[in-house]
Structure formats: C-alpha cells, structure tokens
Design an enzyme around this catalytic site. Structure first.
Site, PDB file in Angstrom:
ATOM      1  N   SER A 154      -7.708   1.560   2.893  1.00  0.00           N
ATOM      2  CA  SER A 154      -9.008   1.260   2.314  1.00  0.00           C
ATOM      3  C   SER A 154      -8.842   0.326   1.108  1.00  0.00           C
ATOM      4  CB  SER A 154      -9.713   2.568   1.946  1.00  0.00           C
ATOM      5  OG  SER A 154     -11.070   2.349   1.663  1.00  0.00           O
ATOM      6  N   ASP A 230     -15.316   4.949  11.885  1.00  0.00           N
ATOM      7  CA  ASP A 230     -15.269   4.866  10.426  1.00  0.00           C
ATOM      8  C   ASP A 230     -16.659   4.522   9.902  1.00  0.00           C
ATOM      9  OD1 ASP A 230     -14.851   3.995   7.734  1.00  0.00           O
ATOM     10  OD2 ASP A 230     -12.761   3.534   8.210  1.00  0.00           O
ATOM     11  N   HIS A 263     -12.422   7.521   8.678  1.00  0.00           N
ATOM     12  CA  HIS A 263     -11.774   6.919   7.512  1.00  0.00           C
ATOM     13  C   HIS A 263     -10.833   7.889   6.800  1.00  0.00           C
ATOM     14  CE1 HIS A 263     -11.716   3.473   4.762  1.00  0.00           C
ATOM     15  NE2 HIS A 263     -11.828   4.285   3.724  1.00  0.00           N
TER      16      HIS A 263
END
Length: 285
Positions: A154, A230, A263
C-alpha cells in the site's frame, strides 16, 4: 544470544525458525527523533553476513505488523534472507501529526518522502531514513551485508517503488503488494503530498512511481500483486496506470491480479513467499 551493538537498544528478541526476530530502538539524526525497527536474522546469519529485504508497511502500521502477520520468516529462514522492517513515520511528542487527528496523514503515514514544508520538513524525511540511514546502521551493526532488496504494501508499496526508482544501483530487487501506484491521482497521495510538499504539483512528480518510471536509471524486474476485491483498488491504488507507465517505458513488470483477495494481511500472507523468492533470486549473487 548476540551482544547488542552500542548504537542500538534491544527491545525484544524472539527465536523463530532457527533465527532471531529482534526489535531495536535508536536515535535517528535524519528524523530528529527516536525510531524503532524490527529485523529477522535467519539461521545463516550466525555464520556469515546475509542479504536483506527491506519491507515498508502501509498506513497506520508500525514495524510490528509485517513481522507478526505476514508469515514471512519461515521462507526467509530457508532462503537465508534477513528482513528489515522500519516504522512508517517519525514518532514522538515533538513530531507533528495530522491537525485533525486523521489516520491517513502524519504519525503512521510518512509516505516515504522528504517533506519540504513546515512544520513537517524537520522530521518527515522517511526517504533518506529508509534509503541511507537505516541500511548504514544495520549493515554496520548486524550480520547483514550490502545486498538489498525492497518491497512493501500500500503506502509502503509506493515507498518501495519510489526508493528503487530514485536510487539506481541501491537495490538489486523490487516488488510491491497493492501499492499506491500513482499518488498524484490518489486522495491519500494528494493529501499527503499537498501537506508535505506544498501546492506545486509539479514537484510531486519526484515522488510518484508512474512519473519516475519514464526516467528511471535502471530497470529492475518488478513483481506486483493486487487483490481484485481490494476496496481501495479503483480509487487509491490504480495499478492499471502503473502497467501503462511500465509498458511505455519498457519497464519489466509482472502484475498479478488476484481474484477474491482484499487489502489485508491475509492477502499479503498468501503471496509473500513468491515475493521472497523473487528477491532471493536477485540477492544470492
């Protein structure tokens, strides 16, 4: 057990897969505060220095998330690969955070850049810390040699891409999981860059992987995994823009879109072994 080097204060030591997970605190001149990082030393480090994968975590994380949740140490021990996990921002009472107290800026959200704006520029220099200060410290103090790979998730995936693209020859391998690929078009990136770097969007390009790929000084093969479930995929991460930039620049990219994955660290744990082996192939020589 090894003796703690004088520059490092050992906070924890845990035996794991024949090696050692350790946490250290030290004073960082780059960031102007105390910092904590974690390292996994595989069994091979007891006889000779080993290469290291530097892992950069995402928003709200510290050095602990990856070490505790990713399940990376078993394969790292097999491969003889050290893992180094810094914190995600400077910390402390003297380090300013988000004035509104939000989680996506300030503490836990350093974005791995060098801030230019007040009051952030004194402490928020995570790029220099990750690329220069931390490797110098661990390579001088621990059985870790100068062979480096870099990866992250991320915000940390963005950081890994930018650290490698801005510093040709510094790393031998590169990967990312669900990276923020184009911060200039991401609400997270726009908030962070606007505060840390100021209003001039042209200056932001120096910290955006999609902009840097076109002018990068080397072409490390890049492995990226992205979950298709995600929730941040379409608004924050934008891997299709990374793919377009890599195609235009001739940058080797393996982009794997994983159906059903989100995620979370469940996603990271599912694919981290592939990333460790990707790095080990480049770092063994």
């Amino acid at each position: 057990m090894a003796v703690t080097p004088p520059l490092l204060e050992e906070l924890a030591a845990n035996r794991c897969w024949g090696g050692w997970h350790r946490r250290y605190r030290h004073h960082s001149p780059t960031l102007g505060c105390a910092m904590v990082f974690a390292v996994y030393l595989p069994p091979q480090a007891e006889s000779h220095p080993v290469p290291a994968l530097y892992w950069l975590s995402g928003l709200t994380c510290s050095d602990e998330n990856f070490m505790q949740k990713a399940g990376a140490m078993r394969v790292a021990a097999e491969l003889g690969l050290a893992l180094v996990a810094p914190d995600t921002s400077p910390r402390g009472d003297d380090v300013p955070g988000d004035p509104q107290g939000c989680w996506d800026f300030g503490h836990g959200a350093g974005f791995y850049l060098n801030a230019t704006q007040l009051p952030w520029r004194r402490h928020y220099r995570m790029h220099d810390y990750v690329v220069h200060e931390l490797p110098q410290l661990v390579e001088a103090s621990l059985p870790i040699d100068g062979r480096r790979g870099i990866s992250g998730h991320s915000m940390g995936g963005h950081g890994a891409l930018v650290c490698a693209l801005r510093n040709p020859g510094r790393y031998r391998s590169l990967s990312a999981l669900a990276p923020i690929c184009h911060p200039l078009a991401s609400p997270w990136g726009e908030k962070a860059f606007g505060n840390y770097l100021g209003a001039d969007r042209e200056s932001w390009k120096e910290w955006d992987a999609c902009e840097l790929i076109a002018i990068a000084g080397e072409r490390l093969p890049l492995l990226v995994d992205q979950g298709l479930a995600d929730p941040f995929l379409a608004t924050q991460l934008l891997p299709e823009l990374l793919q377009q930039a890599c195609t235009a620049a001739g940058q080797p990219l393996t982009l794997r879109l994983q159906p059903g994955y989100d995620h979370s660290y469940y996603f990271i744990a599912s694919f981290i072994d592939d990333h460790l082996r990707h790095h080990a192939r480049a770092l063994r020589y």
